[in-house]
Design a protein around this motif. Structure first.
Motif, mmCIF file in Angstrom:
data_model
loop_
_atom_site.group_PDB
_atom_site.id
_atom_site.type_symbol
_atom_site.label_atom_id
_atom_site.label_comp_id
_atom_site.label_asym_id
_atom_site.label_seq_id
_atom_site.Cartn_x
_atom_site.Cartn_y
_atom_site.Cartn_z
ATOM 1 N N THR A 17 34.828 44.748 42.876
ATOM 2 C CA THR A 17 35.552 45.013 41.628
ATOM 3 C C THR A 17 36.871 44.260 41.663
ATOM 4 O OG1 THR A 17 36.610 46.975 42.562
ATOM 5 C CG2 THR A 17 34.544 47.319 41.354
ATOM 6 N N HIS A 18 37.505 44.168 40.498
ATOM 7 C CA HIS A 18 38.786 43.470 40.405
ATOM 8 C C HIS A 18 39.866 44.374 39.840
ATOM 9 C CE1 HIS A 18 41.946 40.993 38.593
ATOM 10 N NE2 HIS A 18 41.736 40.221 39.653
ATOM 11 N N GLY A 19 41.023 44.346 40.495
ATOM 12 C CA GLY A 19 42.232 44.961 39.959
ATOM 13 C C GLY A 19 42.231 46.473 39.979
ATOM 14 N N PRO A 20 43.363 47.036 39.480
ATOM 15 C CA PRO A 20 43.520 48.487 39.490
ATOM 16 C C PRO A 20 42.508 49.206 38.592
ATOM 17 C CG PRO A 20 45.379 47.425 38.385
ATOM 18 C CD PRO A 20 44.538 46.336 38.970
ATOM 19 N N SER A 21 41.973 48.497 37.597
ATOM 20 C CA SER A 21 41.000 49.132 36.703
ATOM 21 C C SER A 21 39.591 49.121 37.298
ATOM 22 C CB SER A 21 40.987 48.420 35.350
ATOM 23 O OG SER A 21 40.550 47.081 35.521
ATOM 24 N N ASP A 22 39.428 48.445 38.457
ATOM 25 C CA ASP A 22 38.114 48.342 39.108
ATOM 26 C C ASP A 22 37.034 47.786 38.188
ATOM 27 O OD1 ASP A 22 38.804 49.036 41.673
ATOM 28 O OD2 ASP A 22 38.435 51.170 41.388
ATOM 29 N N THR A 23 37.389 46.744 37.435
ATOM 30 C CA THR A 23 36.407 46.054 36.594
ATOM 31 C C THR A 23 35.376 45.394 37.516
ATOM 32 O OG1 THR A 23 38.182 45.528 35.047
ATOM 33 C CG2 THR A 23 36.143 44.265 34.813
ATOM 34 N N PRO A 24 34.076 45.543 37.249
ATOM 35 C CA PRO A 24 33.091 44.835 38.075
ATOM 36 C C PRO A 24 33.424 43.338 38.113
ATOM 37 C CG PRO A 24 31.994 46.391 36.625
ATOM 38 C CD PRO A 24 33.442 46.353 36.208
ATOM 39 N N LEU A 25 33.389 42.759 39.308
ATOM 40 C CA LEU A 25 33.841 41.377 39.493
ATOM 41 C C LEU A 25 33.099 40.392 38.599
ATOM 42 C CD1 LEU A 25 35.731 39.458 40.921
ATOM 43 C CD2 LEU A 25 34.076 39.315 42.800
ATOM 44 N N LYS A 26 31.797 40.546 38.468
ATOM 45 C CA LYS A 26 31.007 39.635 37.621
ATOM 46 C C LYS A 26 31.522 39.665 36.178
ATOM 47 C CE LYS A 26 27.107 37.297 36.605
ATOM 48 N NZ LYS A 26 27.555 36.103 35.917
ATOM 49 N N GLN A 27 31.809 40.849 35.685
ATOM 50 C CA GLN A 27 32.328 41.004 34.322
ATOM 51 C C GLN A 27 33.705 40.347 34.205
ATOM 52 O OE1 GLN A 27 32.277 45.117 33.039
ATOM 53 N NE2 GLN A 27 33.944 44.779 31.605
ATOM 54 N N TRP A 28 34.560 40.517 35.219
ATOM 55 C CA TRP A 28 35.911 39.951 35.190
ATOM 56 C C TRP A 28 35.862 38.428 35.214
ATOM 57 C CZ3 TRP A 28 39.082 36.953 38.298
ATOM 58 C CH2 TRP A 28 40.435 36.939 37.939
ATOM 59 N N ILE A 29 35.014 37.864 36.094
ATOM 60 C CA ILE A 29 34.926 36.400 36.207
ATOM 61 C C ILE A 29 34.331 35.782 34.946
ATOM 62 C CG2 ILE A 29 33.565 34.598 37.371
ATOM 63 C CD1 ILE A 29 34.381 35.759 39.986
ATOM 64 N N ASP A 30 33.370 36.468 34.336
ATOM 65 C CA ASP A 30 32.712 35.919 33.145
ATOM 66 C C ASP A 30 33.546 36.070 31.876
ATOM 67 O OD1 ASP A 30 30.583 35.104 34.649
ATOM 68 O OD2 ASP A 30 29.251 36.737 34.047
ATOM 69 N N ASP A 31 34.613 36.861 31.921
ATOM 70 C CA ASP A 31 35.458 37.072 30.741
ATOM 71 C C ASP A 31 36.272 35.806 30.463
ATOM 72 O OD1 ASP A 31 37.427 37.814 28.873
ATOM 73 O OD2 ASP A 31 37.451 39.871 29.627
ATOM 74 N N PRO A 32 36.117 35.210 29.267
ATOM 75 C CA PRO A 32 36.829 33.967 28.948
ATOM 76 C C PRO A 32 38.353 34.089 29.109
ATOM 77 C CG PRO A 32 35.269 34.528 27.201
ATOM 78 C CD PRO A 32 35.274 35.672 28.167
ATOM 79 N N ILE A 33 38.883 35.297 28.973
ATOM 80 C CA ILE A 33 40.331 35.507 29.116
ATOM 81 C C ILE A 33 40.787 35.114 30.522
ATOM 82 C CG2 ILE A 33 42.126 37.306 29.224
ATOM 83 C CD1 ILE A 33 40.550 38.774 27.009
ATOM 84 N N ASN A 34 39.921 35.263 31.514
ATOM 85 C CA ASN A 34 40.294 34.999 32.907
ATOM 86 C C ASN A 34 39.949 33.588 33.372
ATOM 87 O OD1 ASN A 34 41.144 37.717 33.181
ATOM 88 N ND2 ASN A 34 39.009 38.306 33.371
ATOM 89 N N LYS A 35 39.390 32.763 32.474
ATOM 90 C CA LYS A 35 38.936 31.425 32.857
ATOM 91 C C LYS A 35 40.060 30.564 33.420
ATOM 92 C CE LYS A 35 36.268 27.461 31.156
ATOM 93 N NZ LYS A 35 36.279 26.878 32.449
#
Length: 106
Positions: A17-35
């Motif tokens: 997971t990523h960050g304090p919100s524990d977003t699943p890593l795959k979802q975080w990496i695929d989010d265009p905002i994080n590109k």
């Protein structure tokens, strides 16, 4: 006669997971905002991303990681004569890089 061993399976673990919100890593990496963030990281560490596979190189050595739909990460390193196993590389990646990037595993 000689025998050719099949390639070793990569070492896998997760989910991550990523960050304090524990977003699943795959979802975080695929989010265009994080590109922009991920592109900068890949560039900094001499990495290329093809689909869900990221390969990084340093000198003649390389390592690649594949992230599956459930945010599990599989790691392989090479060339074969490096004195580092895939599981050692996985642990090093987690302790050295991923923790610093707020990426957490099991």
């Amino acid at each position: 006669f000689f025998r050719i061993d099949p390639p070793a399976m990569p070492f896998c673990g997760g989910p991550f997971t990523h960050g304090p919100s524990d977003t699943p890593l795959k979802q975080w990496i695929d989010d265009p905002i994080n590109k922009a963030v991920t592109d900068e990281l890949f560039k900094k560490h001499n990495c290329t991303k093809e689909g869900d596979k990221v390969t990084c190189s340093k000198g003649f050595a390389w390592g690649s990681g594949t992230l599956d739909a459930n945010s599990n990460l599989c790691v392989e390193v090479g060339p074969w004569f490096l004195p580092v196993s895939d599981s050692m590389a996985y642990n090093l990646l987690q302790s050295t890089y991923l923790n610093d990037l707020s990426i957490h595993g099991p």
